[in-house]
Design a protein around this motif. Structure first.
Motif, PDB file in Angstrom:
ATOM      1  N   ASP A  36       0.821  -1.206   0.000  1.00  0.00           N
ATOM      2  CA  ASP A  36       0.000   0.000   0.000  1.00  0.00           C
ATOM      3  C   ASP A  36       0.858   1.260   0.000  1.00  0.00           C
ATOM      4  OD1 ASP A  36      -2.287  -1.494  -0.012  1.00  0.00           O
ATOM      5  OD2 ASP A  36      -2.625  -1.364   2.155  1.00  0.00           O
ATOM      6  N   ASN A  37       1.992   1.214   0.663  1.00  0.00           N
ATOM      7  CA  ASN A  37       2.865   2.379   0.786  1.00  0.00           C
ATOM      8  C   ASN A  37       3.833   2.538  -0.382  1.00  0.00           C
ATOM      9  OD1 ASN A  37       1.703   3.067   3.194  1.00  0.00           O
ATOM     10  ND2 ASN A  37       3.229   2.001   4.448  1.00  0.00           N
ATOM     11  N   TYR A  38       3.861   1.583  -1.300  1.00  0.00           N
ATOM     12  CA  TYR A  38       4.786   1.663  -2.445  1.00  0.00           C
ATOM     13  C   TYR A  38       4.369   2.791  -3.376  1.00  0.00           C
ATOM     14  CZ  TYR A  38       7.096   0.524  -6.831  1.00  0.00           C
ATOM     15  OH  TYR A  38       7.842   0.585  -7.976  1.00  0.00           O
ATOM     16  N   PRO A  39       5.356   3.596  -3.821  1.00  0.00           N
ATOM     17  CA  PRO A  39       6.755   3.599  -3.403  1.00  0.00           C
ATOM     18  C   PRO A  39       6.980   4.581  -2.265  1.00  0.00           C
ATOM     19  CG  PRO A  39       6.491   4.990  -5.323  1.00  0.00           C
ATOM     20  CD  PRO A  39       5.117   4.455  -4.997  1.00  0.00           C
ATOM     21  N   SER A  40       7.850   4.217  -1.359  1.00  0.00           N
ATOM     22  CA  SER A  40       8.140   5.083  -0.218  1.00  0.00           C
ATOM     23  C   SER A  40       9.557   5.643  -0.281  1.00  0.00           C
ATOM     24  CB  SER A  40       7.957   4.293   1.086  1.00  0.00           C
ATOM     25  OG  SER A  40       8.819   3.166   1.105  1.00  0.00           O
ATOM     26  N   LYS A  41      10.250   5.390  -1.391  1.00  0.00           N
ATOM     27  CA  LYS A  41      11.600   5.917  -1.581  1.00  0.00           C
ATOM     28  C   LYS A  41      11.878   5.997  -3.078  1.00  0.00           C
ATOM     29  CE  LYS A  41      13.732   1.320  -1.215  1.00  0.00           C
ATOM     30  NZ  LYS A  41      14.710   0.489  -0.485  1.00  0.00           N
ATOM     31  N   PRO A  42      12.984   6.635  -3.490  1.00  0.00           N
ATOM     32  CA  PRO A  42      13.285   6.757  -4.923  1.00  0.00           C
ATOM     33  C   PRO A  42      13.413   5.400  -5.613  1.00  0.00           C
ATOM     34  CG  PRO A  42      14.617   8.282  -3.658  1.00  0.00           C
ATOM     35  CD  PRO A  42      13.931   7.408  -2.656  1.00  0.00           C
ATOM     36  N   ILE A  43      13.087   5.393  -6.901  1.00  0.00           N
ATOM     37  CA  ILE A  43      13.155   4.189  -7.736  1.00  0.00           C
ATOM     38  C   ILE A  43      14.306   4.339  -8.721  1.00  0.00           C
ATOM     39  CG2 ILE A  43      11.929   2.893  -9.541  1.00  0.00           C
ATOM     40  CD1 ILE A  43       9.330   3.717  -8.079  1.00  0.00           C
ATOM     41  N   LYS A  44      15.040   3.260  -8.906  1.00  0.00           N
ATOM     42  CA  LYS A  44      16.146   3.255  -9.870  1.00  0.00           C
ATOM     43  C   LYS A  44      15.642   2.677 -11.189  1.00  0.00           C
ATOM     44  CE  LYS A  44      20.111   1.705  -8.469  1.00  0.00           C
ATOM     45  NZ  LYS A  44      21.148   0.728  -8.048  1.00  0.00           N
ATOM     46  N   LEU A  45      15.845   3.414 -12.277  1.00  0.00           N
ATOM     47  CA  LEU A  45      15.475   2.951 -13.619  1.00  0.00           C
ATOM     48  C   LEU A  45      16.761   2.652 -14.385  1.00  0.00           C
ATOM     49  CD1 LEU A  45      13.368   2.421 -15.829  1.00  0.00           C
ATOM     50  CD2 LEU A  45      13.464   4.866 -16.395  1.00  0.00           C
ATOM     51  N   ILE A  46      17.058   1.362 -14.548  1.00  0.00           N
ATOM     52  CA  ILE A  46      18.289   0.955 -15.227  1.00  0.00           C
ATOM     53  C   ILE A  46      18.084   0.966 -16.735  1.00  0.00           C
ATOM     54  CG2 ILE A  46      19.897  -0.949 -15.623  1.00  0.00           C
ATOM     55  CD1 ILE A  46      19.662  -1.702 -12.723  1.00  0.00           C
ATOM     56  N   VAL A  47      18.939   1.723 -17.425  1.00  0.00           N
ATOM     57  CA  VAL A  47      18.955   1.765 -18.882  1.00  0.00           C
ATOM     58  C   VAL A  47      20.154   0.939 -19.340  1.00  0.00           C
ATOM     59  CG1 VAL A  47      19.210   3.230 -20.916  1.00  0.00           C
ATOM     60  CG2 VAL A  47      17.886   4.040 -18.952  1.00  0.00           C
ATOM     61  N   PRO A  48      19.932  -0.147 -20.094  1.00  0.00           N
ATOM     62  CA  PRO A  48      21.046  -1.035 -20.441  1.00  0.00           C
ATOM     63  C   PRO A  48      21.906  -0.559 -21.600  1.00  0.00           C
ATOM     64  CG  PRO A  48      19.005  -1.937 -21.280  1.00  0.00           C
ATOM     65  CD  PRO A  48      18.635  -0.685 -20.533  1.00  0.00           C
ATOM     66  N   PHE A  49      21.910   0.741 -21.841  1.00  0.00           N
ATOM     67  CA  PHE A  49      22.713   1.335 -22.904  1.00  0.00           C
ATOM     68  C   PHE A  49      23.318   2.639 -22.401  1.00  0.00           C
ATOM     69  CE2 PHE A  49      19.366  -1.100 -25.056  1.00  0.00           C
ATOM     70  CZ  PHE A  49      20.150  -1.976 -25.802  1.00  0.00           C
ATOM     71  N   ALA A  50      24.307   3.125 -23.117  1.00  0.00           N
ATOM     72  CA  ALA A  50      24.994   4.356 -22.719  1.00  0.00           C
ATOM     73  C   ALA A  50      24.071   5.561 -22.837  1.00  0.00           C
ATOM     74  CB  ALA A  50      26.233   4.557 -23.594  1.00  0.00           C
ATOM     75  N   VAL A  74      12.490   9.157  -9.852  1.00  0.00           N
ATOM     76  CA  VAL A  74      12.879   7.985 -10.643  1.00  0.00           C
ATOM     77  C   VAL A  74      14.235   8.319 -11.250  1.00  0.00           C
ATOM     78  CG1 VAL A  74      12.297   6.462 -12.562  1.00  0.00           C
ATOM     79  CG2 VAL A  74      10.475   7.384 -11.094  1.00  0.00           C
ATOM     80  N   VAL A  75      15.275   7.648 -10.753  1.00  0.00           N
ATOM     81  CA  VAL A  75      16.654   7.998 -11.085  1.00  0.00           C
ATOM     82  C   VAL A  75      17.170   7.074 -12.182  1.00  0.00           C
ATOM     83  CG1 VAL A  75      18.988   8.282 -10.186  1.00  0.00           C
ATOM     84  CG2 VAL A  75      17.003   8.745  -8.712  1.00  0.00           C
ATOM     85  N   VAL A  76      17.574   7.648 -13.310  1.00  0.00           N
ATOM     86  CA  VAL A  76      18.097   6.868 -14.424  1.00  0.00           C
ATOM     87  C   VAL A  76      19.528   6.435 -14.129  1.00  0.00           C
ATOM     88  CG1 VAL A  76      18.738   6.924 -16.873  1.00  0.00           C
ATOM     89  CG2 VAL A  76      16.594   7.964 -16.121  1.00  0.00           C
ATOM     90  N   ASP A  77      19.791   5.148 -14.325  1.00  0.00           N
ATOM     91  CA  ASP A  77      21.109   4.570 -14.072  1.00  0.00           C
ATOM     92  C   ASP A  77      21.549   3.834 -15.339  1.00  0.00           C
ATOM     93  OD1 ASP A  77      23.390   3.317 -13.167  1.00  0.00           O
ATOM     94  OD2 ASP A  77      22.388   2.056 -11.678  1.00  0.00           O
ATOM     95  N   ASN A  78      22.490   4.420 -16.076  1.00  0.00           N
ATOM     96  CA  ASN A  78      22.974   3.806 -17.323  1.00  0.00           C
ATOM     97  C   ASN A  78      23.952   2.682 -17.024  1.00  0.00           C
ATOM     98  OD1 ASN A  78      22.509   6.951 -18.104  1.00  0.00           O
ATOM     99  ND2 ASN A  78      22.004   5.604 -19.805  1.00  0.00           N
ATOM    100  N   ARG A  79      23.641   1.485 -17.502  1.00  0.00           N
ATOM    101  CA  ARG A  79      24.522   0.318 -17.350  1.00  0.00           C
ATOM    102  C   ARG A  79      24.767  -0.287 -18.730  1.00  0.00           C
ATOM    103  NH1 ARG A  79      24.013  -2.230 -12.187  1.00  0.00           N
ATOM    104  NH2 ARG A  79      23.469  -0.639 -10.652  1.00  0.00           N
ATOM    105  N   GLY A  80      25.463   0.440 -19.581  1.00  0.00           N
ATOM    106  CA  GLY A  80      25.711  -0.023 -20.942  1.00  0.00           C
ATOM    107  C   GLY A  80      26.742  -1.131 -20.995  1.00  0.00           C
ATOM    108  N   GLY A  81      26.796  -1.798 -22.141  1.00  0.00           N
ATOM    109  CA  GLY A  81      27.797  -2.838 -22.357  1.00  0.00           C
ATOM    110  C   GLY A  81      27.191  -4.150 -22.793  1.00  0.00           C
ATOM    111  N   ALA A  82      27.936  -4.879 -23.628  1.00  0.00           N
ATOM    112  CA  ALA A  82      27.551  -6.218 -24.099  1.00  0.00           C
ATOM    113  C   ALA A  82      26.182  -6.202 -24.776  1.00  0.00           C
ATOM    114  CB  ALA A  82      27.579  -7.223 -22.955  1.00  0.00           C
TER     115      ALA A  82
END
Length: 336
Positions: A36-50, A74-82
């Motif tokens: 019910d309380n979701y979200p109660s903190k920032p969310i990480k959004l992983i982008v699998p590219f640069a 909603v914090v974008v987190d770039n994790r590019g590679g492979a």
């Protein structure tokens, strides 16, 4: 054991049972309360590219909208590679609590599992949440080809089999599949030249080293508007306002080529994320994609929010995998 101790023991066990039951009963509302309380903190959004590519740009537009509909950053987190594998694996390995979300694309969900042995089984560790955005691709010719429309382009390609080449971002990529499918459908012989990424392929297309190029519309538009490449056809749900005179493959009578070239962008979470959390995330993401400001920014990219029934998203992924496998098999491309 005395007669006195036996009732005492039974009483103690009853008390222990009551305490345990009350503890469990108290814990149940807390679990429900967490959803019910979701979200109660920032969310990480992983982008699998640069950063800077189409997936990253779309993700950042969506993240701003989701900040509004979820009430948390909603914090974008770039994790590019492979080829997108590293970021997709990071999502699959994250805690299944709704606070790590991944961008999903045609490549990461429906091509990589067929192209890389490392990606096999990865899809089973992810839960599709929503397909949010579609983006058209455009077919372009170098000005030296001397064509300005699709009939002339096709006629010239057919008149000189093997004389023209097309750059693609790599073996087995969506661009490669589009060119292979075009050759198969049109009975043409465009030579397919794989590059290490879209940038080098585009550079050689601009220089005329390859004469044909397909690209997502946002990154292609500057070259088109500058007269450096000539658009001849679109893979899109409708004509682009930026290119009103360029027909879609659907209009031209080639539905399969049209569908193959339309990229989609969605979100996924780790498989065991609670259903209530997934539903909240899905509703908020779909609402975010349809916010007026978000739609305006997407349209500026040549993209648009999808209106699909989100319960059909897993089936769409499965269908795209089947379609892409057939294309890879025809091209003789094996997993590595």
């Amino acid at each position: 054991m005395s007669a006195l101790s036996r009732p005492t023991q039974r009483l103690s066990l009853q008390c222990l049972g009551a305490v345990t039951l009350s503890t469990l009963c108290a814990a149940l509302p807390l679990g429900a309360q967490a959803a019910d309380n979701y979200p109660s903190k920032p969310i990480k959004l992983i982008v699998p590219f640069a950063a800077g590519g189409s997936t990253d740009i779309v993700a950042r537009v969506l993240a701003e909208g989701m900040r509004s509909t979820l009430g948390q950053p909603v914090v974008v987190d770039n994790r590019g590679g492979a080829g997108g594998l590293i970021g997709t694996e990071a999502v699959a390995q994250a805690p299944a609590d709704g606070y790590t979300v991944g961008m999903a694309t045609v490549s990461t969900m429906t091509i990589n599992p067929l192209l890389y042995t490392r990606a096999q089984g990865l899809g089973a560790k992810l839960l599709p949440v929503a397909n949010l955005v579609t983006m058209p691709s455009v077919w372009m010719a170098h000005p030296k080809m001397g064509v300005n429309n699709f009939p002339d382009f096709l006629a010239k390609i057919r008149a000189q089999p093997g004389a023209f080449s097309a750059g693609v971002p790599g073996v087995g990529t969506l661009g490669h599949l589009m060119l292979a499918a075009f050759n198969d459908t049109m009975k043409t012989d465009i030579q397919i030249v794989p590059y290490r990424g879209n940038g080098p392929a585009l550079n050689d297309a601009l220089a005329g080293q390859v004469q044909v190029m397909t690209d997502q519309l946002p990154s292609a538009l500057p070259q088109i508007k500058g007269g450096k490449l000539i658009p001849v056809a679109l893979s899109a749900t409708a004509r682009s306002p930026d290119l009103p005179n360029v027909p879609t493959f659907k209009e031209l009578g080639y539905d399969d080529l049209n569908a193959l070239g339309i990229s989609w962008f969605g979100i996924v979470v780790p498989k065991n994320t609670p259903a209530a959390t997934v539903k909240k995330l899905q509703d908020a993401a779909v609402k975010a994609a349809h916010l007026p400001d978000v739609q305006k920014r997407l349209q500026a990219l040549g993209a648009q929010a999808t209106d699909m029934d989100q319960s059909k998203f897993p089936a769409q992924i499965a269908a795209d995998i089947q379609r892409n496998k057939a294309q890879l098999d025809k091209a003789g491309i094996q997993p590595e």
